[in-house]
Design an enzyme around this catalytic site. Structure first.
Site, PDB file in Angstrom:
ATOM      1  N   GLY A 186      12.241  12.002  19.798  1.00 42.12           N
ATOM      2  CA  GLY A 186      13.470  12.096  18.859  1.00 42.12           C
ATOM      3  C   GLY A 186      13.572  10.628  18.436  1.00 42.12           C
ATOM      4  N   GLU A 194      10.288  13.454  12.937  1.00 41.81           N
ATOM      5  CA  GLU A 194       9.997  12.924  14.250  1.00 41.81           C
ATOM      6  C   GLU A 194       8.872  14.017  14.649  1.00 41.81           C
ATOM      7  OE1 GLU A 194      10.576  10.479  15.962  1.00 41.81           O
ATOM      8  OE2 GLU A 194      12.289   9.462  14.731  1.00 41.81           O
ATOM      9  N   GLU A 226       5.154  12.985  16.274  1.00 39.76           N
ATOM     10  CA  GLU A 226       4.795  13.259  17.685  1.00 39.76           C
ATOM     11  C   GLU A 226       3.756  14.168  17.780  1.00 39.76           C
ATOM     12  OE1 GLU A 226       5.661  11.415  19.847  1.00 39.76           O
ATOM     13  OE2 GLU A 226       7.884  10.555  19.436  1.00 39.76           O
ATOM     14  N   GLU A 286       3.122   7.366  26.236  1.00 49.35           N
ATOM     15  CA  GLU A 286       2.526   8.629  26.660  1.00 49.35           C
ATOM     16  C   GLU A 286       3.094   9.805  26.058  1.00 49.35           C
ATOM     17  OE1 GLU A 286       1.157   9.428  30.761  1.00 49.35           O
ATOM     18  OE2 GLU A 286       2.030   7.344  31.118  1.00 49.35           O
TER      19      GLU A 286
END
Lengths: 229, 229
Positions: free
Chosen positions: B46, B62, B66, B115
């Site tokens: 987020g 977002e 990702e 990560e």
DNA sequence: TATCTTTGCGTAATATATACACAAAGACAG
DNA sequence: CTGTCTTTGTGTATATATTACGCAAAGATA
């Protein structure tokens, strides 16, 4: 999430869709705006979230200021975050959905030079901002929710005849229900306590009054009971 | 609503609960934070809502950053507005709920030195902020939703054997279903197209593959059909 | 060729939902 | 006080949906 961003930041408001039932029709509470933008336009009650209160607290506070009613059924509905909802500047609004017993409710005469009034859900005026979208969403939620959670009782007085319950459901769902099946279903659930009192001052056979047994409901839920109508 | 208020104002973020299904278990996507607070702690993906994008756009952005996946099932979940969610300053977070086909998904190796990894829903690490609450809410929503909307297909590849569908439902709902009844129910609904292809490379009888027919679903909905499983 | 696992199918029993009608209570009008 | 009107209160038969359950065939593997 990287670092905290800088200004400008959107403002945050809460807007409340307050439903009431007058024994006949489903109503919604609106205020007439006293200032620009949308001056003299009807709108949902709401206001800015203060820096020292949670959003839920903000909704409760706004509701109390407008309606003088506490301990109301209140839940978060949806957050509206389009860019130009408010012509002044960017405002993100967290909407809430409330149910009040319209009987117990005292309309506060003109706060901040505002008018406050109930409108039939089926006959609302044009609303400020994107409040018509919010209302539409609230109605959908109410219609769904009333079928699988016993929230209808939040709108009724504590003691009510069976017919009031049925009429409430009919006016929320928007279609007629079979009276006998409706009664049977509710009676089998065992959530209603039949009182010895009856309706008063009615020009026909007086019906017994009932009470919603919320303890029983909590107890049944633990055993996996699921309310449905 | 009176006048626009002044600073300080809360910051606004979006947080996404991204569910994936690997053909075996329900998973959730988490990132390991690279900065304080909660550095090295796992968290929901987020970030801050920009001033020139809607909150839905922020969530999509977002998610794309990702996951590199577009055209995902994405819906708003709930807005979290408690005062001390974030130790730095007041942050209100609008959470979203996403379903991705884990197959199609490429995990982006260390964005911003972060990560990124899938975790089994039943075995998640401690999460930053109030993200465990958000996850809990998302799981509830998923469990409910999968039963009355055909969102399960968002998690499956476009062509799948019946058993995959059943296993998915079982792993979301969390209890075993009767295989025959499950099949009958789905087949009666008419939302699945049976292909002539079969499973490959399985050490047993090969099952036919099916496809979800979303056009048919839209069409049936118009006639008042309600999906339920 | 035997074994193992999964697929593919149908029916009977049970539970739930729906459709439907008539007598009694009580207010009111005459 | 009698008739009329409206609403209350109740039960059953039918249709529909849900659940429980078992067996033969496909295909891989040893």
């Amino acid at each position: 999430m990287t670092n905290t961003y800088k200004y400008p930041r959107p403002a945050i408001t809460v807007d409340c869709v307050v439903f009431g039932y007058d024994g006949n029709e489903l109503n919604i509470l609106l205020i007439k705006r006293g200032i620009e933008p949308f001056v003299d336009c009807w709108a949902l009650p709401g206001g800015f979230v203060r820096h020292d209160e949670t959003i839920d607290e903000a909704a409760k506070r706004e509701l109390l200021e407008e309606t003088f009613v506490k301990n109301i059924y209140l839940e978060q509905l949806y957050t509206f975050g389009d860019l130009y909802r408010d012509p002044r500047e960017r405002v993100i609004s967290v909407s809430y959905f409330a149910l009040v017993r319209q009987e117990e409710f005292q309309i506060k005469a003109s706060t901040d030079a505002n008018e406050v009034a109930w409108f039939k859900v089926q006959n609302t005026p044009a609303l400020a901002f994107d409040h018509e979208n919010i209302l539409e969403m609230a109605l959908k939620r109410l219609k769904n929710k009333v079928r699988y959670e016993p929230i209808g009782f939040e709108l009724l007085p504590p003691k009510f005849p069976f017919s009031a319950l049925e009429q409430l459901y009919e006016s929320i769902i928007g279609k007629p229900l079979d009276r006998r099946n409706f009664r049977n279903k509710f009676q089998k659930m065992g959530l209603l306590t039949k009182l010895s009192e009856k309706q008063e001052k009615v020009a026909h056979k007086r019906g017994f009054l009932y009470q919603f047994d919320s303890d029983k409901y909590e107890q049944l839920k633990k055993d996996g009971f699921e309310f449905a109508i």
